[in-house]
Structures are given as structure tokens and as C-alpha cells.
Enzyme design. Structure first.
Site, PDB file in Angstrom:
ATOM      1  N   ASP A   1       8.337  11.019  14.568  1.00  0.00           N
ATOM      2  CA  ASP A   1       8.032  11.083  16.217  1.00  0.00           C
ATOM      3  C   ASP A   1       7.122   9.877  16.868  1.00  0.00           C
ATOM      4  O   ASP A   1       6.398   9.433  16.140  1.00  0.00           O
ATOM      5  CB  ASP A   1       7.383  12.296  16.782  1.00  0.00           C
TER       6      ASP A   1
ATOM      7  N   TYR B   1       2.280  16.460   6.470  1.00  0.00           N
ATOM      8  CA  TYR B   1       1.826  16.209   7.622  1.00  0.00           C
ATOM      9  C   TYR B   1       0.364  16.327   7.575  1.00  0.00           C
ATOM     10  O   TYR B   1      -0.256  17.413   7.040  1.00  0.00           O
ATOM     11  CB  TYR B   1       2.517  16.823   8.784  1.00  0.00           C
TER      12      TYR B   1
END
Length: 131
Positions: A9, A68
Site C-alpha cells: 500500500d 507484516y
């Protein structure tokens, strides 16, 4: 053409990103890595390793896990070196409550609500192993 394992992102920094490309000439993996790094300078990216993989390897579809790392710093002081890499929260946080809430997210869940309209994943169900 280089094929990446996935996109990040906006504002997200990838670590351990996997990619693949098909090349006609044989290079020892270390020499190929070094050549890529020479061509990537001065961009803020570095190839850590290169390996020869089977012909059916596809970086995007051969991935079996993603990891992540979300970093929060609990300080009133402004960030210096970690600007745009860490979320600064100046007020007190209840780490125990945050941990308890995170544990409720473990397991397999349907993330349909969070999918992009053009998402190409086979299933909206994802498994969170650790938080």
C-alpha cells in the site's frame, strides 16, 4: 520483465519482497544479485539474494505466507529517523487491552469487507497466525 510477489500500500515499506524474472543468459546467483544492485543505484532498494528457481515458480502465486510488521512508538517527542515508518501515539496506551483485542483476530476470517473491488485473490478468507 520483473514479477513481484505483491504490491504494498502507499506509504508501506517492503522488506523481504520476493520477485522473479526470466533471463536467457546464465549468471551465478551472486553475480546476478550484484549486477541488479549496480543498476538499481541510487534508488533506495537493494537485492539481498538471488536464486535459480524451477520454471513453474511464480513470485505472486507461489507465496504461501506474508508477514507484516506494524510499529507504534508511545512517545510525546516527534520522530526523527523513523518518520513514515512508525506510528507515533503521544498519549498513554493500554498494551494489555491492545494484546487482548488482537488475540480475537487470530484464526481464519472472511475479509470481504476490506477487499478492493479489483482484488484478484481467490478467496476473501485469510488466516492470521500471530498478532
Amino acid at each position: 520483465r520483473v514479477h513481484g510477489a505483491g504490491r504494498t500500500d502507499a506509504g508501506v515499506h517492503a522488506r523481504g519482497q520476493v520477485a522473479h524474472c526470466d533471463i536467457a543468459k546464465h549468471f551465478p546467483p551472486g553475480r546476478f544479485r550484484d549486477g541488479l544492485n549496480a543498476h538499481l543505484r541510487p534508488n533506495p532498494i537493494g537485492v539481498l539474494a538471488a536464486d535459480i528457481v524451477p520454471d513453474d515458480f511464480e513470485a505472486r502465486f507461489s507465496a504461501i505466507k506474508r508477514h507484516y510488521l506494524y510499529r507504534i512508538t508511545n512517545t510525546r517527542a516527534n520522530l526523527a529517523l523513523d518518520v513514515s515508518r512508525v506510528w507515533r501515539v503521544p498519549r498513554a496506551l493500554d498494551a494489555d487491552a491492545m494484546h487482548a483485542a488482537a488475540q480475537r483476530l487470530l484464526g481464519k476470517h472472511d475479509f470481504t469487507t476490506f477487499r478492493d473491488t479489483e482484488c484478484q485473490a481467490k478467496s476473501p478468507e485469510k488466516t492470521l497466525d500471530q498478532l
